[in-house]
Design a protein around this motif. Structure first.
Motif, mmCIF file in Angstrom:
data_model
loop_
_atom_site.group_PDB
_atom_site.id
_atom_site.type_symbol
_atom_site.label_atom_id
_atom_site.label_comp_id
_atom_site.label_asym_id
_atom_site.label_seq_id
_atom_site.Cartn_x
_atom_site.Cartn_y
_atom_site.Cartn_z
ATOM 1 N N HIS A 23 -16.404 -0.571 25.907
ATOM 2 C CA HIS A 23 -16.798 -1.862 26.474
ATOM 3 C C HIS A 23 -16.168 -3.006 25.682
ATOM 4 O O HIS A 23 -16.815 -4.031 25.461
ATOM 5 N N ILE A 24 -14.919 -2.822 25.282
ATOM 6 C CA ILE A 24 -14.233 -3.849 24.492
ATOM 7 C C ILE A 24 -14.245 -5.173 25.253
ATOM 8 O O ILE A 24 -14.124 -5.205 26.473
ATOM 9 N N TRP A 25 -14.456 -6.234 24.536
ATOM 10 C CA TRP A 25 -14.585 -7.555 25.155
ATOM 11 C C TRP A 25 -13.254 -7.995 25.766
ATOM 12 O O TRP A 25 -12.201 -7.899 25.103
ATOM 13 N N PRO A 26 -13.265 -8.533 26.968
ATOM 14 C CA PRO A 26 -12.020 -9.038 27.574
ATOM 15 C C PRO A 26 -11.346 -10.105 26.713
ATOM 16 O O PRO A 26 -10.118 -10.156 26.637
ATOM 17 N N GLU A 27 -12.142 -10.941 26.039
ATOM 18 C CA GLU A 27 -11.522 -11.986 25.212
ATOM 19 C C GLU A 27 -10.817 -11.391 23.994
ATOM 20 O O GLU A 27 -9.832 -11.955 23.502
ATOM 21 N N LEU A 28 -11.268 -10.240 23.510
ATOM 22 C CA LEU A 28 -10.569 -9.574 22.419
ATOM 23 C C LEU A 28 -9.273 -8.956 22.923
ATOM 24 O O LEU A 28 -8.232 -9.057 22.272
ATOM 25 N N VAL A 29 -9.324 -8.332 24.081
ATOM 26 C CA VAL A 29 -8.106 -7.782 24.680
ATOM 27 C C VAL A 29 -7.081 -8.889 24.888
ATOM 28 O O VAL A 29 -5.902 -8.737 24.539
ATOM 29 N N ASP A 30 -7.516 -10.024 25.428
ATOM 30 C CA ASP A 30 -6.602 -11.153 25.648
ATOM 31 C C ASP A 30 -6.001 -11.641 24.337
ATOM 32 O O ASP A 30 -4.805 -11.955 24.275
ATOM 33 N N LEU A 31 -6.827 -11.717 23.300
ATOM 34 C CA LEU A 31 -6.354 -12.172 21.988
ATOM 35 C C LEU A 31 -5.297 -11.221 21.446
ATOM 36 O O LEU A 31 -4.223 -11.660 20.989
ATOM 37 N N PRO A 67 -7.210 -12.319 11.337
ATOM 38 C CA PRO A 67 -8.403 -12.250 10.466
ATOM 39 C C PRO A 67 -9.259 -13.518 10.457
ATOM 40 O O PRO A 67 -10.452 -13.456 10.173
ATOM 41 N N SER A 68 -8.678 -14.658 10.794
ATOM 42 C CA SER A 68 -9.448 -15.905 10.801
ATOM 43 C C SER A 68 -9.899 -16.326 12.196
ATOM 44 O O SER A 68 -10.628 -17.309 12.339
ATOM 45 N N HIS A 69 -9.503 -15.592 13.220
ATOM 46 C CA HIS A 69 -9.861 -15.963 14.592
ATOM 47 C C HIS A 69 -11.338 -15.632 14.858
ATOM 48 O O HIS A 69 -11.799 -14.538 14.538
ATOM 49 N N PRO A 70 -12.094 -16.546 15.465
ATOM 50 C CA PRO A 70 -13.521 -16.316 15.701
ATOM 51 C C PRO A 70 -13.835 -15.054 16.525
ATOM 52 O O PRO A 70 -14.813 -14.362 16.227
ATOM 53 N N MET A 72 -12.056 -12.271 16.655
ATOM 54 C CA MET A 72 -11.812 -11.111 15.794
ATOM 55 C C MET A 72 -12.942 -10.962 14.790
ATOM 56 O O MET A 72 -13.426 -9.847 14.549
ATOM 57 N N LYS A 73 -13.386 -12.065 14.206
ATOM 58 C CA LYS A 73 -14.485 -12.021 13.235
ATOM 59 C C LYS A 73 -15.767 -11.483 13.879
ATOM 60 O O LYS A 73 -16.481 -10.688 13.271
ATOM 61 N N ARG A 74 -16.053 -11.926 15.097
ATOM 62 C CA ARG A 74 -17.251 -11.427 15.790
ATOM 63 C C ARG A 74 -17.138 -9.935 16.059
ATOM 64 O O ARG A 74 -18.113 -9.201 15.915
ATOM 65 N N TRP A 75 -15.956 -9.466 16.451
ATOM 66 C CA TRP A 75 -15.762 -8.032 16.711
ATOM 67 C C TRP A 75 -15.974 -7.235 15.429
ATOM 68 O O TRP A 75 -16.629 -6.205 15.426
ATOM 69 N N TRP A 76 -15.397 -7.718 14.342
ATOM 70 C CA TRP A 76 -15.567 -7.022 13.065
ATOM 71 C C TRP A 76 -17.037 -6.992 12.655
ATOM 72 O O TRP A 76 -17.503 -5.993 12.107
ATOM 73 N N ASP A 77 -17.770 -8.060 12.912
ATOM 74 C CA ASP A 77 -19.201 -8.061 12.618
ATOM 75 C C ASP A 77 -19.919 -6.982 13.432
ATOM 76 O O ASP A 77 -20.820 -6.309 12.928
ATOM 77 N N GLU A 78 -19.506 -6.799 14.682
ATOM 78 C CA GLU A 78 -20.104 -5.771 15.541
ATOM 79 C C GLU A 78 -19.740 -4.361 15.064
ATOM 80 O O GLU A 78 -20.541 -3.439 15.194
ATOM 81 N N MET A 79 -18.535 -4.184 14.535
ATOM 82 C CA MET A 79 -18.061 -2.867 14.103
ATOM 83 C C MET A 79 -18.528 -2.490 12.699
ATOM 84 O O MET A 79 -18.543 -1.312 12.336
ATOM 85 N N ALA A 80 -18.933 -3.463 11.893
ATOM 86 C CA ALA A 80 -19.282 -3.221 10.487
ATOM 87 C C ALA A 80 -20.324 -2.118 10.283
ATOM 88 O O ALA A 80 -20.196 -1.346 9.331
ATOM 89 N N PRO A 81 -21.330 -1.989 11.132
ATOM 90 C CA PRO A 81 -22.294 -0.905 10.898
ATOM 91 C C PRO A 81 -21.695 0.495 11.063
ATOM 92 O O PRO A 81 -22.262 1.466 10.580
ATOM 93 N N PHE A 82 -20.555 0.596 11.720
ATOM 94 C CA PHE A 82 -19.974 1.893 12.054
ATOM 95 C C PHE A 82 -18.917 2.389 11.073
ATOM 96 O O PHE A 82 -18.570 3.561 11.087
ATOM 97 N N MET A 83 -18.368 1.484 10.266
ATOM 98 C CA MET A 83 -17.195 1.865 9.477
ATOM 99 C C MET A 83 -17.177 1.203 8.112
ATOM 100 O O MET A 83 -17.914 0.261 7.867
ATOM 101 N N GLU A 84 -16.317 1.704 7.248
ATOM 102 C CA GLU A 84 -16.140 1.090 5.939
ATOM 103 C C GLU A 84 -15.426 -0.243 6.107
ATOM 104 O O GLU A 84 -14.418 -0.326 6.817
ATOM 105 N N THR A 85 -15.973 -1.270 5.457
ATOM 106 C CA THR A 85 -15.413 -2.612 5.595
ATOM 107 C C THR A 85 -15.313 -3.307 4.245
ATOM 108 O O THR A 85 -15.939 -2.898 3.264
#
Length: 103
Positions: A23-31, A67-70, A72-85
């Motif tokens: 369910h990857i966000w369309p705005e992330l795909v566009d980015l 890395p500074s794009h909002p 991308m930062k939101r996606w990384w926040d969502e992924m943080a519980p799943f992986m080493e960060t």
């Protein structure tokens, strides 16, 4: 240009990680597409719980600001519980060296 790298899942997080990407966000795909990212795949190694990613960069590599794009930062926040960060929730990433290619 191809870019390959490894990331590390936390134990028991494969299904949640996969579901998020289903369910990857369309705005992330566009980015990512706007930065030239094409043909991006992530593979999971069940034995090591490692993720192996490979993507193609079309034209000049324009990923420097990701890395500074909002988004991308939101996606990384969502992924943080799943992986080493890293402390900023950017995934830990280890580059992979290509040792063979058959075209």
């Amino acid at each position: 240009m191809r870019h390959a790298f490894r990331m590390q899942l936390k134990p028991g997080m494969r299904d949640a990680y996969r579901a998020a990407h289903d369910h990857i966000w369309p705005e992330l795909v566009d980015l990512l597409r706007a930065r030239g990212v094409r043909d991006y795949s992530i593979y999971h190694d069940e034995d090591s719980n490692a993720l192996f990613a490979i993507l193609t960069i079309e034209g000049e590599d324009r990923r420097a600001d990701l890395p500074s794009h909002p988004v991308m930062k939101r996606w990384w926040d969502e992924m943080a519980p799943f992986m080493e960060t890293h402390p900023d929730n950017r995934p830990c990433e280890w580059p992979l060296e290509r040792v063979f290619h058959l075209a």
